[in-house]
Design an enzyme around this catalytic site. Structure first.
Site, PDB file in Angstrom:
ATOM      1  CB  ILE A  30      -0.936   0.022   1.227  1.00 42.72           C
ATOM      2  CG1 ILE A  30      -0.116  -0.108   2.507  1.00 42.72           C
ATOM      3  CG2 ILE A  30      -1.989  -1.056   1.127  1.00 42.72           C
ATOM      4  CD1 ILE A  30      -0.929   0.029   3.769  1.00 42.72           C
ATOM      5  N   GLY A  31       2.155   1.121  -0.013  1.00 44.61           N
ATOM      6  CA  GLY A  31       3.021   2.294  -0.028  1.00 44.61           C
ATOM      7  C   GLY A  31       4.438   1.884  -0.339  1.00 44.61           C
ATOM      8  N   GLY A  33       8.685   3.496  -0.421  1.00 52.43           N
ATOM      9  CA  GLY A  33       9.606   4.578  -0.112  1.00 52.43           C
ATOM     10  C   GLY A  33      11.036   4.126  -0.260  1.00 52.43           C
ATOM     11  CB  SER A  34      14.220   5.871   0.484  1.00 49.59           C
ATOM     12  OG  SER A  34      13.938   6.195   1.837  1.00 49.59           O
ATOM     13  CG  PHE A  35      11.289   2.418   4.107  1.00 45.44           C
ATOM     14  CD1 PHE A  35      10.462   1.315   4.111  1.00 45.44           C
ATOM     15  CD2 PHE A  35      10.738   3.676   3.983  1.00 45.44           C
ATOM     16  CE1 PHE A  35       9.101   1.467   4.009  1.00 45.44           C
ATOM     17  CE2 PHE A  35       9.379   3.837   3.880  1.00 45.44           C
ATOM     18  CZ  PHE A  35       8.546   2.729   3.889  1.00 45.44           C
ATOM     19  CB  VAL A  38       3.999   0.581   3.994  1.00 44.52           C
ATOM     20  CG1 VAL A  38       2.951   0.391   5.085  1.00 44.52           C
ATOM     21  CG2 VAL A  38       5.131   1.446   4.515  1.00 44.52           C
ATOM     22  CE  LYS A  53       9.431   2.626   7.998  1.00 46.94           C
ATOM     23  NZ  LYS A  53       9.529   3.794   8.888  1.00 46.94           N
ATOM     24  CG  ASP A 147      10.496  13.330   7.520  1.00 44.87           C
ATOM     25  OD1 ASP A 147      10.470  14.381   6.848  1.00 44.87           O
ATOM     26  OD2 ASP A 147      10.507  12.203   7.007  1.00 44.87           O
TER      27      ASP A 147
END
Length: 898
Positions: A30-31, A33-35, A38, A53, A147
């Protein structure tokens, strides 16, 4: 310790021992990112819906990634507040950490992405109010989020606001690390390495930028390159709301949050009392917003699903779509697709080095299905679904299907069958209908695509942040090294001072013992001399007494003989009377001699006592002289030791001063070297960015040039069609005119009329052909000129923008250099003041100690002399009472009895 091998009990307690792949089922991405990614998932034991995550700690920067994971887990474990994301646990599986949290519908940035318009002011106030409660909780525990942005403010089904993504958070306030997302960074964070520390007020700044983001769909300076935005934030005025539609209360709130000077910026607790968040608003404002967003997401996903279904139906019946069918399909759904894909949203921002669960993550629940289950194709898809591994997600990219491992370890594998691609897309949208969310499927897919496409820019920012943190670590390491060196230096000096003090104490003790021995020796010598003196006097007096007695005897005999002679000469006196007179005379003589002897003994006793007393006084005076000599020797010794101590302290101060200046020079040199390296890296990044932008523009222009023949061909075909239509019209007109002329003219003139009409038609067609050729040439020239002008204008605009960004970078670097030089000057002045003040204190201390020593010397000598004077006075008074008179003027006899 090898990463992931939990030998430390404290670290092992941070992670659960269960196998996450068995515990959590139905994973759905559902998401991104750089890591990593998710996922939406369900706990197989409790049926609880959670967000997972996944963070890999293998590959590059393994140690740094592992430390980031530990920091985030430790941070999340201590959070207990309604406005912070709830932590469920963390699991380890094959060098991947599964961070499990409560499930939310999505983020505030998802609201902007779905509705494609800013939020209402009352909605912004509600979201800001909830975020402020979370920030106030963090700041009250000396925690900093670092952040804050719309993507990291999540929403739950009941309308609860949750702060998420604590990968950049700091457990210490103040902090001094360069972390965060560029457009939302506070100036003091950007300048953290250069000027010092910051506190929770950096979150207040980020919240102000987030308000602008919610009000204008993008944060301030979003049209800039991320690196340029950093330079702009660091040196220019604070941004403000651009539109006039917002209330003064909202404007004041944003301006209050974006105070450039941190000391003038409010705290989160103070902002909770601001009118903007305290004013009345509907209780269901966020619930209604979430419901509208869910409905919009459902409609977008259904639209995409219907498109996939239609493509699937047509492909099943007719085979691959031809070009016209695709164009028709695109025109039918073009509006919705354009509406979905016209914005990059907050994902255009550069992700922070630390992992994020914010704009990259949102949550899911159940939702109604809207598929048409009656179609055989959908039944087939439903059957095929069971064969799809729940641990993989299907991502459609260009002309291939990429099977992505949910754990983020698998490599993309191209699937050449287009039918399977369409089925996978349709299945993807069908599965979306199983949970409620405020993030559309296209947004999730776009995030994945952008994550892959923006890897170069993201890596550049990550490298820049790594460099800044590495520079900071180098400075901290050098500061610690210099501090240890200074501590060692001071310890060495302290030991030298202690050694000198101990040696001085030992020397004084030795001197005291020596003086005691001298006094004891002098006392013994004095006692022996006194005894010898007494014996000499007694011996002399005894000798004098013997001589005196012998003299008396002789005198007695002489007197006796003399009397006898006188008596013998006197014949007239009777013999008896003579005898009586002789006896009486003898008695008188004996009595006189006895008195003289007694007087001599008395004089000898008085002489003995007086001279013994005087001898004692001399011994006492001599003892006093020894005491005076001893105290002078002791005081001189103390003064010498104190002077040596002072010389040593001055030498210590000079060596410390030299070390301090050398250390400051070393630290400032490293800081300037790091700043030069940082500026060089920033310049290289900017030049690389400029080249990339120029390459992209060149690529675009090349594509336009390649595409131009097709466009020209299409326009030529359009002109040709118009020419053909004109020719057809003229042909019809020619036929009608010919028929009319033939009808109204005699038959013998028909040949002439036909020839005339034919010539006229040929002439007009020739003119039309000339016009056609001219139109084609003008169109081609116009299009070529228009393309050249457009491309030249784009090149000029890009050059101007890049030049402005380069000037901004140069101004920023000049400002940083000037600030650093000013900081170095302040540090040097501060050190000079500290050294000067310390030297003044040392000199004052030396003067005070010398004065104290002189005062002690005077007092001790004075006290000694007074005591000795009192002792002599007492002795003399006692001598007077004994009847000896003034002993000071007493002279010893020629014989020295001492």
């Amino acid at each position: 310790m090898r990463k992931g091998v939990l030998k430390d009990p404290e670290i092992a307690d941070l992670f659960y021992k269960d196998d996450p792949e068995e515990l959590f089922i139905g994973l759905h991405e559902i998401g991104h990112g750089s890591f990593g990614a998710v996922y939406f998932a369900t706990n197989a034991h409790t049926n609880e819906v959670v967000a997972i995550k996944k963070m890999s700690y293998s590959g590059k920067q393994t140690h740094e990634k592992w430390q980031d994971i530990l920091k985030e887990v430790k941070f999340l474990r201590q959070l207990k507040h309604p406005n912070t994301i709830e932590y469920k646990g963390c699991y380890l599986k094959e060098h991947t950490a599964w961070l499990v949290m409560e499930y939310c519908l999505g983020s505030a940035s998802d609201l902007l992405e779905v509705h494609k318009k800013p939020l209402q002011e009352v909605e912004i106030a509600a979201i800001t109010h909830g975020a402020l409660h979370g920030l106030a909780y963090l700041h009250s525990h000396a925690l900093i989020h670092r952040d804050i942005k719309a993507g990291n403010i999540l929403l739950t089904e009941p309308g609860q606001v949750k702060l998420a993504d604590f990968g950049s958070a700091s457990v210490a306030s103040p902090a001094n690390s360069f972390v965060g997302t560029p457009y939302w960074m506070a100036p003091e964070v950007i300048l953290a390495m250069d000027e010092g520390q910051y506190d929770g007020k950096v979150d207040v700044w980020s919240l102000g930028i987030t308000c602008i983001e919610l009000a204008e769909r993008k944060p301030a300076l979003f049209n800039m390159n991320a690196m340029s935005a950093l330079y702009h934030i660091a040196q220019n005025d604070s941004p403000t709301l651009q539109s006039n539609e917002w209330t003064d209360s909202f404007r004041r709130f944003v301006d209050y949050c974006l105070q450039k000077i941190p000391q003038e910026r409010p705290t989160s607790a103070e902002l909770l009392r601001h009118d903007f968040v305290r004013r009345d608003r509907p209780l269901r404002v966020l619930i209604d917003l979430i419901q509208r967003t869910k409905d919009a997401v459902r409609e977008l996903d259904n639209l995409q699903y219907r498109k996939m279904k239609k493509i699937l139906f047509q492909e099943t019946r007719n085979g691959p779509l031809n070009e016209s069918q695709e164009d028709e399909e695109d025109s039918e759904h073009g509006t919705s697709l354009n509406r979905e894909m016209d914005s990059l949203g907050s994902n255009h921002s550069i992700p922070s080095m630390s992992v994020s669960t914010g704009s990259q993550s949102s949550s899911v629940n159940s939702m109604q299905e809207v598929m048409d289950e009656s179609s055989s194709e959908l039944v087939m898809m439903h059957d095929d679904e069971s064969t799809i591994n729940s641990s993989s997600s299907v991502v459609h990219k260009k002309d291939h299907v990429f099977i992505r491992d949910e754990a983020g370890h698998g490599d993309p594998r191209p699937e050449p069958r287009p039918t399977q691609s369409v089925q996978s897309q349709a299945l993807h949208y069908r599965n979306r209908e199983r949970f409620a969310t405020i993030k559309s499927a296209s947004l999730v897919t776009r995030q994945i695509h952008e994550h892959e496409q923006e890897n170069e820019l993201r890596e550049q920012m990550s490298g820049y942040k790594r460099m800044r943190r590495q520079h900071q670590k180098q400075l901290i390491a050098l500061e610690n090294k210099l501090k240890a060196e200074m501590d060692e230096h001071r310890l060495k000096l302290q030991k030298e001072v202690e050694t000198h003090a101990n040696n001085s104490s030992i020397e004084l003790e030795k001197l005291a013992k020596k003086q005691v021995a001298i006094i004891e020796k002098e006392a013994k010598v004095a006692a022996a001399d006194e005894k010898k003196f007494q014996q000499q006097i007694l011996a002399q007096q005894k000798k004098d007494l013997t001589t005196f007695l012998e003299s008396q005897k002789k005198q007695y005999k002489i007197c006796k003989e003399k009397i006898k002679e006188e008596m013998n000469e006197d014949h007239s006196t009777p013999k008896k009377e003579k005898q009586e007179r002789i006896s009486k005379h003898k008695e008188n003589l004996q009595h006189t001699q006895a008195e003289e002897e007694a007087h001599l003994l008395t004089q000898q006793r008085l002489y003995y006592d007086k001279n013994c007393r005087f001898f004692k006084r001399k011994i006492m005076i001599k003892r006093h002289e020894v005491e005076q000599q001893n105290i002078r020797e002791e005081l001189n010794k103390k003064r010498t030791q104190k002077e040596m101590e002072h010389a040593m302290l001055i030498r210590h101060d000079e060596s410390t001063r030299e070390l301090e200046y050398r250390q400051l020079h070393t630290l400032q040199k490293l800081r300037m070297d790091l700043i030069r390296l940082q500026h060089q890296t920033e310049l290289e990044n900017q030049l690389e960015y400029n080249k990339r932008r120029e390459r992209e523009l060149h690529r675009k222009h090349v594509m336009e040039l390649r595409q131009q023949p097709k466009n020209l061909k299409a326009m030529e075909m359009q002109i040709k069609k118009q020419f053909q239509d004109t020719c057809k019209v003229q042909t019809k007109q020619y036929k009608a005119l010919k028929n009319h002329q033939l009808e109204v003219t005699p038959k013998n003139e028909h040949k002439t009329i036909l020839k005339t009409l034919k010539d006229e038609q040929t002439r007009k067609l020739a003119i039309l052909a000339e016009q056609y050729e001219q139109s084609i040439n003008e169109m081609m020239a116009s299009q070529a000129l228009r393309l050249d002008e457009a491309q030249e204008a784009e090149c000029q605009a890009l050059r101007l923008q890049l030049q402005q960004e380069m000037e901004l970078l140069n101004a920023y670097q000049s400002k940083i250099k000037m600030q650093t030089e000013a900081q170095h000057e302040r540090e040097l002045q501060k050190l000079e003041q500290r050294v000067s003040l310390r030297r003044a204190h040392l000199e004052q201390k030396i003067e005070e100690e010398l004065a104290a020593l002189q005062k002690e010397r005077s007092e001790r000598i004075k006290n000694l002399l007074e005591r000795q004077e009192r002792e002599i006075e007492t002795f003399d008074m006692e001598s007077l009472r004994m009847g000896f008179g003034n002993l000071v003027t007493l002279d010893f006899p020629k014989e020295d009895y001492r």
